[in-house]
Design a protein around this motif. Structure first.
Motif, PDB file in Angstrom:
ATOM      1  N   GLY A 189      11.762  29.036  13.267  1.00 25.63           N
ATOM      2  CA  GLY A 189      12.018  28.609  11.901  1.00 25.63           C
ATOM      3  C   GLY A 189      12.862  27.357  11.895  1.00 25.63           C
ATOM      4  N   ASN A 190      13.169  26.855  10.705  1.00 26.30           N
ATOM      5  CA  ASN A 190      13.943  25.634  10.562  1.00 26.30           C
ATOM      6  C   ASN A 190      15.116  25.892   9.617  1.00 26.30           C
ATOM      7  N   VAL A 211      19.645  24.848  18.095  1.00 30.12           N
ATOM      8  CA  VAL A 211      19.160  24.154  16.899  1.00 30.12           C
ATOM      9  C   VAL A 211      18.824  22.723  17.292  1.00 30.12           C
ATOM     10  N   SER A 212      17.578  22.311  17.088  1.00 32.32           N
ATOM     11  CA  SER A 212      17.137  20.986  17.514  1.00 32.32           C
ATOM     12  C   SER A 212      17.639  19.895  16.572  1.00 32.32           C
ATOM     13  N   SER A 226       9.484  27.594  18.239  1.00 30.72           N
ATOM     14  CA  SER A 226      10.372  27.641  17.082  1.00 30.72           C
ATOM     15  C   SER A 226      10.270  28.976  16.354  1.00 30.72           C
ATOM     16  N   THR A 259      16.043  18.103  14.635  1.00 28.14           N
ATOM     17  CA  THR A 259      15.380  18.138  13.333  1.00 28.14           C
ATOM     18  C   THR A 259      15.554  19.479  12.626  1.00 28.14           C
ATOM     19  N   SER A 311      14.091  37.037  12.912  1.00 20.08           N
ATOM     20  CA  SER A 311      12.803  36.476  13.322  1.00 20.08           C
ATOM     21  C   SER A 311      12.142  37.354  14.375  1.00 20.08           C
ATOM     22  N   LYS A 337      16.451  23.998   7.654  1.00 17.34           N
ATOM     23  CA  LYS A 337      16.258  23.379   6.344  1.00 17.34           C
ATOM     24  C   LYS A 337      15.568  24.345   5.377  1.00 17.34           C
ATOM     25  N   ASP A 338      14.898  25.358   5.940  1.00 17.67           N
ATOM     26  CA  ASP A 338      14.130  26.299   5.116  1.00 17.67           C
ATOM     27  C   ASP A 338      14.763  27.683   5.024  1.00 17.67           C
ATOM     28  N   GLU A 341      14.847  22.632  13.960  1.00 23.07           N
ATOM     29  CA  GLU A 341      14.071  23.761  14.468  1.00 23.07           C
ATOM     30  C   GLU A 341      14.982  24.683  15.288  1.00 23.07           C
ATOM     31  N   VAL A 342      14.788  25.976  15.135  1.00 20.36           N
ATOM     32  CA  VAL A 342      15.624  26.958  15.810  1.00 20.36           C
ATOM     33  C   VAL A 342      14.847  27.569  16.970  1.00 20.36           C
ATOM     34  N   HIS A 343      15.371  27.416  18.175  1.00 20.18           N
ATOM     35  CA  HIS A 343      14.738  27.917  19.391  1.00 20.18           C
ATOM     36  C   HIS A 343      15.660  28.924  20.081  1.00 20.18           C
TER      37      HIS A 343
END
Length: 402
Positions: free
Chosen positions: A314-315, A297-298, A312, A300, A328, A317-318, A302-304
């Motif tokens: 997804g994020n 998890v970055s 990415s 900001t 995913s 936050k969303d 972002e999920v890597h």
């Protein structure tokens, strides 16, 4: 031969829960490391996850179930966040095993290490990329980092924290690996990890390694496993090597290796690295790869699949982290070895190795392409039936000698 584990596998399905979650708390860091995947900056990013957002990430990690994934707080320099110890304490209260990966900056002090221990952290990981201050400080871009790292290392051990030491394997550091190994053995560490360079961030500017050199280096790391616990980062073919070396040892044979391995072995002998009584310290590598037991998890959100794979899924936050990891498309593809292409797709070791998806992407911009740093030619190992037995077994135990 007494059965022992050759390659460890997580006890739970990696499609359902990761073995390890790494959260990049910040990219702020005063160092200028030559290989930095984060291209760290001196100030914190305004879009970083704040305290409540970071707590929600840890809530989701806890929702993966017990035993919980290892939760590693990295950077940048995590100590740049004033709420670091509060976040460690919160994660610990959820039942997470929390580790911290600090940089060798002026924040790496006994007082700060005491604070993270008291907050509940169980381990720290430190970087040592050279056996001398001259090399390590040049690689890290700032003088004094080597001395601070050793001081922090010793303080962490005295405080009861487990210490993992990470060493970047670059063209310049290859010949120094035996000296670094001797230093790690002397100072003592829970684990020594060789990070096989991925061309991302500032690492894109460093020289490319030859697959044969990587093969020799990984075999040397395997040799070091007889006197201290070793692993690799982005060196997934280390698992292939563990299988091959186990089969060969059972048959009383040795691998045919190159000149770098010979030089490292000779230097290790000069340093007395393998002298004295050998204890059963070898740590079988864990069968975990990008998106397959591993999630990043970055800063900001972002999920890597990995911190070295800048694609990415997804994020947070969303979407919940649990949903991104399990559902995913990117993560599902990476968990399917039949989707691999090139040599990796044809390799009999693909289910237990699979190559570095980060390095494949770094060189080809295709996450499913072959790992360009692997020297192995599929099908060339002579004892295929022994390998097949190991690769298909649940715990990868060594075969009996026929």
């Amino acid at each position: 031969m007494k059965p022992t584990t050759v390659v460890r596998r997580p006890r739970h399905s990696v499609a359902e829960r990761p073995f390890i979650v790494i959260w990049e708390a910040t990219r702020a860091c005063p160092l200028a490391c030559l290989h930095c995947r984060a291209e760290a900056q001196t100030t914190r990013h305004p879009g970083e996850l704040d305290g409540p957002e970071a707590r929600r990430v840890m809530d989701r990690v806890a929702e993966f179930g017990r035993p919980s994934p290892l939760f590693v707080i990295t950077g940048g320099d995590p100590f740049q966040r004033a709420d670091l110890t509060d976040l460690i304490a919160y994660g610990t209260s959820l039942g997470l095993r929390v580790a911290v990966s600090p940089s060798g900056t002026p924040t790496l002090t006994r007082a700060n290490l005491t604070a993270v221990r008291d907050a509940g952290a169980v381990a720290v990981s430190l970087s040592l990329d050279g056996s001398t201050a001259e090399w390590h400080d040049a690689f890290r871009g700032v003088p004094g980092v080597y001395d601070r790292t050793l001081e922090g290392w010793r303080a962490a051990r005295e405080l009861g924290l487990k210490v993992q030491v990470n060493t970047t394997i670059t063209r310049e550091s290859l010949e120094d690996l035996a000296d670094v190994a001797a230093l790690v053995k002397r100072e003592g560490a829970m684990l020594w990890s060789g990070f096989v360079l991925v061309p991302t961030g500032r690492g894109e500017q460093l020289g490319r390694l030859a697959p044969a050199e990587i093969e020799d280096a990984l075999h040397f790391l395997y040799d070091c496993g007889s006197v201290m616990a070793t692993k690799t980062t982005e060196g997934h073919h280390f698992r292939r090597i563990a299988l091959q070396r186990t089969v060969l040892a059972a048959r009383g044979e040795r691998p045919e290796l190159g000149p770098l391995h010979a030089r490292l072995t000779a230097r290790a002998a000069e340093l007395g690295l393998f002298d004295g009584e050998r204890r059963p310290v070898r740590r079988p590598p864990m069968d975990v790869s990008s998106g397959r037991g591993f999630v990043f998890v970055s800063h900001t959100g972002e999920v890597h699949p990995s911190g070295f794979l800048p694609v990415s899924a997804g994020n947070v936050k969303d979407r919940p982290l649990t949903e991104i990891y399990r559902e995913s498309e990117l993560f599902e593809r990476l968990r399917d070895p039949s989707s691999l292409r090139g040599k990796c797709g044809a390799c009999e070791f693909k289910a237990v190795c699979g190559g570095s998806r980060s390095r494949a992407y770094g060189f080809t911009r295709d996450v499913l392409e072959a790992d360009p740093y692997c020297a192995y030619e599929p099908g060339s190992f002579p004892f295929q039936e022994d390998v097949r037995t190991l690769a298909e077994s649940t715990m990868c135990r060594p075969p009996a000698v026929p």
